[in-house]
Design an enzyme around this catalytic site. Sequence first.
Site, PDB file in Angstrom:
ATOM      1  N   HIS A 113       0.821  -1.213   0.000  1.00 40.11           N
ATOM      2  CA  HIS A 113       0.000   0.000   0.000  1.00 40.11           C
ATOM      3  C   HIS A 113       0.855   1.263   0.000  1.00 40.11           C
ATOM      4  CE1 HIS A 113      -3.102   2.825   1.827  1.00 40.11           C
ATOM      5  NE2 HIS A 113      -3.753   2.301   0.798  1.00 40.11           N
ATOM      6  N   LYS A 115       3.515   4.215  -1.154  1.00 44.56           N
ATOM      7  CA  LYS A 115       3.753   4.940  -2.402  1.00 44.56           C
ATOM      8  C   LYS A 115       5.101   5.647  -2.284  1.00 44.56           C
ATOM      9  CE  LYS A 115      -0.926   4.596  -2.111  1.00 44.56           C
ATOM     10  NZ  LYS A 115      -1.707   4.254  -0.899  1.00 44.56           N
ATOM     11  N   ASP A 120      17.420   8.568  -9.164  1.00 47.30           N
ATOM     12  CA  ASP A 120      18.876   8.758  -9.142  1.00 47.30           C
ATOM     13  C   ASP A 120      19.453   8.844  -7.722  1.00 47.30           C
ATOM     14  OD1 ASP A 120      19.048   8.669 -11.883  1.00 47.30           O
ATOM     15  OD2 ASP A 120      19.044  10.842 -12.147  1.00 47.30           O
ATOM     16  N   HIS A 301      -8.614  11.339   1.319  1.00 46.45           N
ATOM     17  CA  HIS A 301      -7.758  10.165   1.171  1.00 46.45           C
ATOM     18  C   HIS A 301      -6.414  10.374   1.866  1.00 46.45           C
ATOM     19  CE1 HIS A 301      -5.471   7.012  -1.167  1.00 46.45           C
ATOM     20  NE2 HIS A 301      -6.605   6.378  -0.943  1.00 46.45           N
ATOM     21  N   LYS A 303      -3.345  10.965   4.708  1.00 49.41           N
ATOM     22  CA  LYS A 303      -2.860  10.311   5.927  1.00 49.41           C
ATOM     23  C   LYS A 303      -1.748  11.184   6.486  1.00 49.41           C
ATOM     24  CE  LYS A 303      -3.809   6.952   2.609  1.00 49.41           C
ATOM     25  NZ  LYS A 303      -5.222   6.853   2.767  1.00 49.41           N
ATOM     26  N   ASP A 308       1.977  19.927  17.889  1.00 46.87           N
ATOM     27  CA  ASP A 308       2.632  21.097  18.485  1.00 46.87           C
ATOM     28  C   ASP A 308       3.376  21.947  17.454  1.00 46.87           C
ATOM     29  OD1 ASP A 308       1.644  20.428  20.965  1.00 46.87           O
ATOM     30  OD2 ASP A 308       3.467  19.402  21.616  1.00 46.87           O
TER      31      ASP A 308
END
Length: 414
Positions: A113, A115, A120, A301, A303, A308
């Site tokens: 899941h 990404k 380089d 979608h 996350k 603080d």
Amino acid sequence: MNECWRDGNRVELLINGEEFFPAVFQAIAGARREVLLETFIIRDDKVGRGLRQVLIEAAQRGVRVELVADGYGTPDLDAGYLGSLLDAGVRLHLFDPQPLLLGMRTNLFRRLHRKLVVVDGEIAFVGGINFCADHLADFGAMAKQDYAVQVQGPSVDDIRHASLQLLRQAAFRDSGDIFRANADLPAADAANTGGVGRSGGPCRSCLVIRDNLDRRTEIEQHYLRAIQQAQERLQIANAYFFPGYRLLRALRDAARRGVQVRLILQGLPDMPLVRLCSKLLYDTLLRDGVEIYEYRERPLHGKVAVVDRRWATVGSSNLDPLSLSLNLEGNLMIEDAAFAQGLDAHLEELANSSCRRVTRQAARRGYWWRAPLVFACFHFLRHFPAIAGQLPAHRQSLHRARVDDGTAQSQVQP
């Protein structure tokens, strides 16, 4: 808890596909030696075709291109799409694909899941954005709100290592060649990374991955520690929110000791069942002072979290049983006041302009009949990873894609 904090990075927040896709495509277009890309979903739409084009062009000029997509999230690429990549020399791998059963995908659990993109060994991207058009506003009402970061500096080497480690574990015959061919790639140098990102200058960051080997609780542990150390303000924007008892208790304890705890969750869900599960927790959180906002413009979608105005995280991990206990995930943890303040201000604006605040009165409507459901669902989902763990487990293996007789297929290479 395994940690690898690196100083001297430059990190830029990328909001939605409008910022993410051009940055990634430009980096790949400038690649000279190596492109490593992992994603959950690729679709044959304008974004997927744009990705295919820049990867083909990179491979044709001699760049080593390793593309990894999840076998559950990316099941439908046709022979034309695959064939053009393979003919150009792109190495395409599917993470644990399985045959359909009665026309349905069956391999739901333990997915790739995360990404990650590394070019380089100098520039990398970490986030939650897949390569499909529903991350663009012009997709329509169901376009997703999501986030990623662009990274330059020493943490790029850790992101590259994570991608190569997955390839090293894969079951295909020429894996050793990957490491011999690219062993001399230099780690990124923070002094030569170009422009300043939204971190405002060199910052401290740490790639944290979750797998089903020896890093099963890494992301959850980082969240727990950040929440427990929060003193003033905590904002979490998360698409699929159904954490276990430890995270729930940490959020409630933080609110009780006077920390402003704000959750931004889905109000227009792409998966209504997931929102229903989240809503089962609302009253428990609200009664201890946690603020809950539902994002209403389009499906959330993202996350991300900020504590603080000094600590932040952006990545692929939801706060639910799949992400925290089963899937392969990757988040970047960032300690930098400028970056954290920018993300905090963005989430504040999101809450004020695009969200509806949930009141306890609204959350308690019908609670008398929902209470048994809350109890049953919470404890089932709390133990769900252990239940799923009894199912036949698959290895963290990659399957080399090929095109055979005009159809797209994948085959394990011994």
